[in-house]
Motif scaffolding. Sequence first.
Motif, PDB file in Angstrom:
ATOM      1  N   VAL A  29      30.000  15.272  21.118  1.00 55.36           N
ATOM      2  CA  VAL A  29      28.716  14.567  21.014  1.00 55.36           C
ATOM      3  C   VAL A  29      28.668  13.783  19.706  1.00 55.36           C
ATOM      4  N   LYS A  30      29.158  14.388  18.638  1.00 55.88           N
ATOM      5  CA  LYS A  30      29.177  13.708  17.338  1.00 55.88           C
ATOM      6  C   LYS A  30      30.138  12.520  17.362  1.00 55.88           C
ATOM      7  N   GLU A  31      31.298  12.722  17.983  1.00 60.33           N
ATOM      8  CA  GLU A  31      32.302  11.648  18.035  1.00 60.33           C
ATOM      9  C   GLU A  31      31.867  10.481  18.916  1.00 60.33           C
ATOM     10  N   THR A  32      31.000  10.757  19.892  1.00 59.34           N
ATOM     11  CA  THR A  32      30.612   9.704  20.837  1.00 59.34           C
ATOM     12  C   THR A  32      29.227   9.131  20.551  1.00 59.34           C
ATOM     13  N   SER A  33      28.699   9.409  19.363  1.00 61.23           N
ATOM     14  CA  SER A  33      27.407   8.829  18.992  1.00 61.23           C
ATOM     15  C   SER A  33      27.620   7.330  18.742  1.00 61.23           C
ATOM     16  N   VAL A  34      26.836   6.491  19.422  1.00 64.60           N
ATOM     17  CA  VAL A  34      27.092   5.040  19.365  1.00 64.60           C
ATOM     18  C   VAL A  34      26.040   4.256  18.580  1.00 64.60           C
ATOM     19  N   THR A  35      25.020   4.935  18.067  1.00 68.27           N
ATOM     20  CA  THR A  35      23.963   4.196  17.373  1.00 68.27           C
ATOM     21  C   THR A  35      24.285   4.037  15.889  1.00 68.27           C
ATOM     22  N   ASN A  36      23.597   3.103  15.242  1.00 68.44           N
ATOM     23  CA  ASN A  36      23.786   2.894  13.803  1.00 68.44           C
ATOM     24  C   ASN A  36      22.895   3.824  12.989  1.00 68.44           C
ATOM     25  N   PHE A  37      22.012   4.559  13.677  1.00 66.96           N
ATOM     26  CA  PHE A  37      21.128   5.502  12.968  1.00 66.96           C
ATOM     27  C   PHE A  37      21.570   6.932  13.278  1.00 66.96           C
ATOM     28  N   ASP A  38      20.951   7.880  12.602  1.00 68.18           N
ATOM     29  CA  ASP A  38      21.299   9.297  12.798  1.00 68.18           C
ATOM     30  C   ASP A  38      20.714   9.756  14.138  1.00 68.18           C
ATOM     31  N   SER A  39      21.536   9.716  15.161  1.00 68.96           N
ATOM     32  CA  SER A  39      21.062  10.019  16.518  1.00 68.96           C
ATOM     33  C   SER A  39      20.553  11.441  16.664  1.00 68.96           C
ATOM     34  N   SER A  40      19.642  11.612  17.594  1.00 70.92           N
ATOM     35  CA  SER A  40      19.235  12.963  17.994  1.00 70.92           C
ATOM     36  C   SER A  40      20.286  13.509  18.947  1.00 70.92           C
ATOM     37  N   VAL A  41      20.411  14.830  18.965  1.00 71.36           N
ATOM     38  CA  VAL A  41      21.287  15.480  19.945  1.00 71.36           C
ATOM     39  C   VAL A  41      20.378  16.057  21.021  1.00 71.36           C
ATOM     40  N   ASN A 211      23.602  23.593  35.569  1.00 72.06           N
ATOM     41  CA  ASN A 211      24.479  22.975  34.585  1.00 72.06           C
ATOM     42  C   ASN A 211      23.775  22.672  33.279  1.00 72.06           C
ATOM     43  N   ILE A 212      24.590  22.514  32.247  1.00 73.26           N
ATOM     44  CA  ILE A 212      24.099  22.286  30.889  1.00 73.26           C
ATOM     45  C   ILE A 212      24.890  21.115  30.329  1.00 73.26           C
ATOM     46  N   SER A 213      24.202  20.132  29.766  1.00 79.00           N
ATOM     47  CA  SER A 213      24.954  19.054  29.111  1.00 79.00           C
ATOM     48  C   SER A 213      24.247  18.621  27.834  1.00 79.00           C
ATOM     49  N   VAL A 214      25.038  18.075  26.931  1.00 77.32           N
ATOM     50  CA  VAL A 214      24.488  17.572  25.666  1.00 77.32           C
ATOM     51  C   VAL A 214      24.925  16.126  25.490  1.00 77.32           C
ATOM     52  N   SER A 215      24.103  15.366  24.777  1.00 78.21           N
ATOM     53  CA  SER A 215      24.469  13.975  24.494  1.00 78.21           C
ATOM     54  C   SER A 215      23.755  13.538  23.225  1.00 78.21           C
ATOM     55  N   SER A 216      24.265  12.455  22.628  1.00 80.29           N
ATOM     56  CA  SER A 216      23.526  11.871  21.506  1.00 80.29           C
ATOM     57  C   SER A 216      22.650  10.769  22.091  1.00 80.29           C
ATOM     58  N   THR A 217      21.690  10.279  21.323  1.00 83.99           N
ATOM     59  CA  THR A 217      20.828   9.187  21.792  1.00 83.99           C
ATOM     60  C   THR A 217      21.725   8.050  22.280  1.00 83.99           C
ATOM     61  N   MET A 218      21.557   7.653  23.532  1.00 83.52           N
ATOM     62  CA  MET A 218      22.319   6.553  24.135  1.00 83.52           C
ATOM     63  C   MET A 218      23.825   6.816  24.270  1.00 83.52           C
ATOM     64  N   GLY A 219      24.272   8.036  23.948  1.00 84.27           N
ATOM     65  CA  GLY A 219      25.695   8.378  24.097  1.00 84.27           C
ATOM     66  C   GLY A 219      25.931   9.044  25.453  1.00 84.27           C
ATOM     67  N   PRO A 220      27.205   9.199  25.858  1.00 84.53           N
ATOM     68  CA  PRO A 220      27.502   9.818  27.162  1.00 84.53           C
ATOM     69  C   PRO A 220      27.214  11.324  27.168  1.00 84.53           C
ATOM     70  N   GLY A 221      26.919  11.852  28.339  1.00 85.46           N
ATOM     71  CA  GLY A 221      26.663  13.283  28.479  1.00 85.46           C
ATOM     72  C   GLY A 221      27.968  14.077  28.486  1.00 85.46           C
ATOM     73  N   VAL A 222      27.937  15.256  27.861  1.00 84.71           N
ATOM     74  CA  VAL A 222      29.113  16.137  27.834  1.00 84.71           C
ATOM     75  C   VAL A 222      28.702  17.456  28.479  1.00 84.71           C
ATOM     76  N   LYS A 223      29.384  17.834  29.549  1.00 83.70           N
ATOM     77  CA  LYS A 223      29.013  19.077  30.273  1.00 83.70           C
ATOM     78  C   LYS A 223      29.577  20.297  29.575  1.00 83.70           C
ATOM     79  N   ILE A 224      28.764  21.346  29.520  1.00 80.27           N
ATOM     80  CA  ILE A 224      29.209  22.598  28.879  1.00 80.27           C
ATOM     81  C   ILE A 224      29.416  23.673  29.932  1.00 80.27           C
ATOM     82  N   ASP A 225      30.492  24.399  29.785  1.00 82.42           N
ATOM     83  CA  ASP A 225      30.777  25.526  30.673  1.00 82.42           C
ATOM     84  C   ASP A 225      29.738  26.627  30.384  1.00 82.42           C
ATOM     85  N   THR A 226      28.981  27.026  31.408  1.00 78.48           N
ATOM     86  CA  THR A 226      27.938  28.043  31.191  1.00 78.48           C
ATOM     87  C   THR A 226      28.540  29.369  30.743  1.00 78.48           C
TER      88      THR A 226
END
Length: 231
Positions: A29-41, A211-226
């Motif tokens: 999620v951190k690596e795929t953050s695409v904004t110029n500001f400190d994105s929310s997770v 299912n559970i997924s996390v993403s940064s603002t405007m970044g792609p979703g990453v699925k987590i193994d439950t």
Amino acid sequence: MKKSKKYLEASKKVEKSKLYTKEEAIKLVKETSVTNFDSSVELAMRLNLDTKKADQQLRGAIVLPNGTGKTKRVLVLAKGEAAKAAEAAGADYVGDMDYIEKIEKEGWFEFDTMIATPDMMPALGKIGKLLGPKGLMPNPKTGTVTMDTKKAVEDVKKGRVEYRTDSYGNVHVIIGKVSFDDSKLIENLDAFVSLIHKSKPAVVKGKYILNISVSSTMGPGVKIDTNSFDF
């Protein structure tokens, strides 16, 4: 909707069908953050709930161990001692009928959370149509209708997040910022997932957390193994 070049580059790092461990997911999620500001997770959970049934609608609030990284402006509607306690606890605005009128007549919404004492609720009813659609109406289930204004204000300031299931049984919350340490994001993630797990309605049979997924603002979703959570 056309995706930006940055988004397309970022999404190449994420395997669509793969379930990641929570540690790998937070890192991605951190690596795929695409904004110029400190994105929310952002955290999204899909639950096996039939939200047409009242006993399968989840709603509540939690103070995340490490906050959300966002400072919220708090309006408290209270009188007397409860108003004084709210001021002392650091509420941004404290009043009673004056603020209800300001919202009604001026369309004033310079706050993120409203807390009210029970005696203020009848008066608030008349502006329910204005507050409801914005998700600002105080509610006992989320701890925003209370006589303990001190605790309510402190909780919001510490990083309390409210959640409720949408009509598809999904829950969305912010669990921090991309700038947070991985360990702090994981701690917030664990706290929230554990709360939802404990809130499973007794009537639900079979798999509950789909299912559970996390993403940064405007970044792609990453699925987590439950299975990477200790239930």
